[in-house]
Scaffold this motif. Structure first.
Motif, mmCIF file in Angstrom:
data_model
loop_
_atom_site.group_PDB
_atom_site.id
_atom_site.type_symbol
_atom_site.label_atom_id
_atom_site.label_comp_id
_atom_site.label_asym_id
_atom_site.label_seq_id
_atom_site.Cartn_x
_atom_site.Cartn_y
_atom_site.Cartn_z
ATOM 1 N N THR A 118 0.843 -1.174 0.195
ATOM 2 C CA THR A 118 0.170 -0.079 -0.065
ATOM 3 C C THR A 118 0.840 1.360 -0.199
ATOM 4 O O THR A 118 1.243 1.752 1.023
ATOM 5 C CB THR A 118 -0.943 0.142 1.091
ATOM 6 O OG1 THR A 118 -0.139 0.010 2.470
ATOM 7 C CG2 THR A 118 -2.034 -1.094 1.207
ATOM 8 N N PRO A 119 1.160 1.663 -1.239
ATOM 9 C CA PRO A 119 1.999 2.786 -1.244
ATOM 10 C C PRO A 119 1.348 4.006 -0.562
ATOM 11 O O PRO A 119 2.494 4.956 -0.203
ATOM 12 C CB PRO A 119 2.272 3.133 -2.718
ATOM 13 C CG PRO A 119 1.910 1.686 -3.258
ATOM 14 C CD PRO A 119 0.946 1.151 -2.449
ATOM 15 N N ARG A 120 0.174 4.248 -0.440
ATOM 16 C CA ARG A 120 -0.377 5.398 0.180
ATOM 17 C C ARG A 120 -0.003 5.361 1.739
ATOM 18 O O ARG A 120 0.187 6.290 2.509
ATOM 19 C CB ARG A 120 -1.657 5.494 0.067
ATOM 20 C CG ARG A 120 -2.164 5.826 -1.431
ATOM 21 C CD ARG A 120 -3.425 6.199 -1.492
ATOM 22 N NE ARG A 120 -4.347 5.543 -0.525
ATOM 23 C CZ ARG A 120 -5.581 6.588 -0.196
ATOM 24 N NH1 ARG A 120 -5.822 7.901 -0.742
ATOM 25 N NH2 ARG A 120 -6.231 5.993 0.791
ATOM 26 N N LEU A 121 0.228 4.196 2.326
ATOM 27 C CA LEU A 121 0.443 4.173 3.862
ATOM 28 C C LEU A 121 1.909 4.656 3.736
ATOM 29 O O LEU A 121 2.337 5.190 4.835
ATOM 30 C CB LEU A 121 0.256 2.906 4.310
ATOM 31 C CG LEU A 121 -1.034 2.383 4.667
ATOM 32 C CD1 LEU A 121 -1.128 0.898 5.244
ATOM 33 C CD2 LEU A 121 -1.660 3.063 5.603
ATOM 34 N N ALA A 122 2.877 4.322 2.791
ATOM 35 C CA ALA A 122 4.087 4.951 2.866
ATOM 36 C C ALA A 122 4.291 6.231 2.940
ATOM 37 O O ALA A 122 4.921 6.845 3.759
ATOM 38 C CB ALA A 122 4.900 4.144 1.721
ATOM 39 N N THR A 123 3.351 6.935 2.255
ATOM 40 C CA THR A 123 3.143 8.136 2.177
ATOM 41 C C THR A 123 2.623 8.875 3.429
ATOM 42 O O THR A 123 3.414 10.135 3.869
ATOM 43 C CB THR A 123 2.235 8.575 1.013
ATOM 44 O OG1 THR A 123 2.754 8.413 -0.204
ATOM 45 C CG2 THR A 123 2.179 10.281 1.048
ATOM 46 N N ALA A 124 1.761 8.085 4.168
ATOM 47 C CA ALA A 124 1.278 8.408 5.428
ATOM 48 C C ALA A 124 2.421 8.587 6.509
ATOM 49 O O ALA A 124 2.481 9.592 7.254
ATOM 50 C CB ALA A 124 0.093 7.921 5.878
#
Length: 241
Positions: A118-124
């Motif tokens: 989940t790349p968006r979790l990496a962003t978060a």
């Protein structure tokens, strides 16, 4: 999972989907408890895991060669403990529980798996780390340029905003286990000076710190007094949908 401190914190930046929440849940597989006063890890230690603080408070600090301690920050539920140390393979600070705490152990492989899925979790998580860095910058300004009363007021307002994000505080106040000695080490003041400053702020009817609770008698006046601008905390609601 939506109500865990970490999910609430990351959800302030990314509107987490059900799938992302389920992936985030995988970071909570290994739960551990630690008692107050015993370090999780020490400055200079290598090979340790990172943790997510689920309940309780902790403090990160550095010890100077002459034995003096400088507190870097206090950690509250939803915060990572030692994340940078895992990525850099060695801890540049120590972390000690202030209260008994519950944490989940997170290995570097766990993080890499979550980021890949989940790349968006990496962003978060990157946002959370950047926010922590912004707080350290503000603490430098606090110690270097604000007087004792202003820096104390600013620090208490920051703690209140951080706790509000994870559902543990409001503009009315928050439960706080910090002693005047701990506040002094964080603010570059003696405990006696902290006591005088808190009395001054109480007498001005702006904030009262008593019996383990910080009560904002006038949140607006305290904010104006400390010139507290919460922009650096970036608590504006989800930015990535």
């Amino acid at each position: 999972m939506e109500n865990t401190p970490l999910a609430r914190k990351l959800g302030a930046f990314v509107a987490l989907s059900g799938t992302e929440l389920a992936v985030l849940e995988t970071l909570h597989k290994r739960r551990r408890t630690f008692v107050a006063g015993r370090d999780l890890f020490h400055q200079g230690q290598s090979g340790q895991a990172a943790y997510v603080l689920a309940s309780g408070w902790a403090v990160s600090y550095k010890i100077l060669q002459d034995g003096q301690r400088q507190i870097v920050d206090f950690q509250i539920p939803g915060d990572f403990l030692g994340l940078r140390s895992v990525l850099l393979h060695m801890s540049d600070h120590s972390i000690e529980p202030i209260t008994d705490i519950e944490v989940t152990e997170v290995l570097a492989t766990d993080l890499l798996d979550v980021f890949a899925r989940t790349p968006r979790l990496a962003t978060a998580v990157l946002w959370a780390a950047s926010r922590d860095e912004a707080m350290v910058v503000e603490h430098l300004v606090n110690i270097g340029r604000r007087n004792a009363a202003e820096r104390t007021a600013h620090f208490l307002l920051e703690l209140g905003a951080r706790l509000s994000l994870v559902g543990m505080g409001s503009k009315a106040g928050f439960a706080c286990p910090l002693t005047q000695y701990l506040l002094g080490d964080a603010l570059g003041l003696s405990s006696v000076h902290v006591n005088r400053v808190l009395r001054k702020l109480r007498e001005k009817e702006m904030v009262t710190f008593r019996n383990g609770f910080v009560a904002f008698d006038s949140h607006n006046r305290l904010t104006e007094f400390a010139e507290f601008d919460p922009t650096y905390l970036d608590q504006v609601g989800p930015l990535l949908m």
